[in-house]
Design an enzyme around this catalytic site. Structure first.
Site, PDB file in Angstrom:
ATOM      1  N   ASN A 101       0.841  -1.201   0.000  1.00  0.00           N
ATOM      2  CA  ASN A 101       0.000   0.000   0.000  1.00  0.00           C
ATOM      3  C   ASN A 101       0.871   1.244   0.000  1.00  0.00           C
ATOM      4  O   ASN A 101       2.043   1.200   0.408  1.00  0.00           O
ATOM      5  CB  ASN A 101      -0.895   0.010   1.257  1.00  0.00           C
ATOM      6  N   HIS A 103       0.725   5.256   1.311  1.00  0.00           N
ATOM      7  CA  HIS A 103      -0.014   6.220   2.116  1.00  0.00           C
ATOM      8  C   HIS A 103       0.628   7.590   1.910  1.00  0.00           C
ATOM      9  O   HIS A 103       1.865   7.703   1.985  1.00  0.00           O
ATOM     10  CB  HIS A 103       0.016   5.806   3.596  1.00  0.00           C
TER      11      HIS A 103
HETATM   12  C1  GRF Z   1      -2.935   8.691  -3.266  1.00  0.00           C
HETATM   13  O1  GRF Z   1      -2.671   9.911  -2.622  1.00  0.00           O
HETATM   14  C2  GRF Z   1      -2.416   7.561  -2.443  1.00  0.00           C
HETATM   15  O2  GRF Z   1      -1.279   7.884  -1.693  1.00  0.00           O
HETATM   16  C3  GRF Z   1      -3.551   7.300  -1.499  1.00  0.00           C
HETATM   17  O3  GRF Z   1      -4.732   7.560  -2.199  1.00  0.00           O
HETATM   18  C4  GRF Z   1      -4.412   8.412  -3.293  1.00  0.00           C
HETATM   19  C5  GRF Z   1      -4.805   7.686  -4.540  1.00  0.00           C
HETATM   20  O4  GRF Z   1      -4.802   8.587  -5.584  1.00  0.00           O
HETATM   21  N1  GRF Z   1      -3.505   5.940  -1.066  1.00  0.00           N
HETATM   22  P1  GRF Z   1      -5.128   7.981  -7.038  1.00  0.00           P
HETATM   23  O5  GRF Z   1      -6.507   7.328  -6.956  1.00  0.00           O
HETATM   24  O6  GRF Z   1      -4.045   6.987  -7.360  1.00  0.00           O
HETATM   25  O7  GRF Z   1      -5.099   9.173  -7.955  1.00  0.00           O
END
Ligand code: GRF
Length: 186
Positions: A101, A103
């Site tokens: 994942n 974050h």
């Molecule tokens: C990103 O900021 C990621 O870090 C977090 O959710 C967001 C996803 O953005 N987990 P996207 O859907 O990939 O544009």
């Protein structure tokens, strides 16, 4: 190696990762998976000609059937990229060490349930942090816990809006997530 990418929203990371592995001989993105029928990631899958698996809570939390229903049995690595549901224990156990994942903050701070999207960047600015960044980690059955693989920092600038910080963090995600995935695949 087969990669499955899970996203609940826009999916810009999913698209970025698919692009990175497009001509790779080592790995390929088998499909995008989403729980959200309105997710923009569905449009991205269509445009990129990548299979899209849409599932609901019943399927996702359906015990071991989830492996069959979601056709992820042969997947080597599950990549969460803006996926908002807690991954059930049977999946974390079946894919132990193989669910990663990202974050958009420096865990363990600014993590946990509800800390996603703009809320994370608002909290970082509100707290007066001088830096933020990304955390790439393996996941287990507790939100945003799991072994941290990589953290990359960026400054929080005076007068930063959450959107400005989000954009700076997104750039780190696009640069580092595909490489971290490639390393995980060995
Ligand atoms: C990103 O900021 C990621 O870090 C977090 O959710 C967001 C996803 O953005 N987990 P996207 O859907 O990939 O544009």
């Amino acid at each position: 190696k087969r990669i499955a990418i899970f996203a609940s929203g826009s999916g810009s990371n999913a698209e970025n990762i698919a692009g990175y592995f497009e001509n790779s001989s080592k790995a390929r993105v088998e499909a995008f998976y989403t729980n959200n029928p309105k997710a923009i990631v569905i449009q991205r899958a269509k445009r990129l000609n990548i299979p899209l698996v849409l599932f609901d809570r019943e399927m996702f939390y359906a015990g071991d059937a989830v492996l069959r229903d979601l056709r992820i049995r042969k997947t080597d690595l599950i990549v969460l990229a803006g996926f908002l549901w807690l991954v059930p224990g049977n999946l974390t156990r079946a894919f132990s060490g193989r669910i990663v994942n990202i974050h958009p903050a420096l865990l363990p701070k600014f993590g946990g349930k509800g800390m996603y999207g703009m809320a994370v960047h608002e909290a970082v600015i509100e707290a007066g942090e001088k830096e933020s960044g990304i955390t790439i980690h393996l996941i287990d059955e507790v939100y945003d816990r799991g072994k941290i693989l990589l953290q990359v920092k960026c400054p929080v600038l005076p007068g930063d809006t959450p959107e400005a910080l989000a954009e700076r963090v997104h750039q780190l995600e696009y640069e580092y997530y595909p490489k971290a995935i490639e390393q995980l695949l060995g």
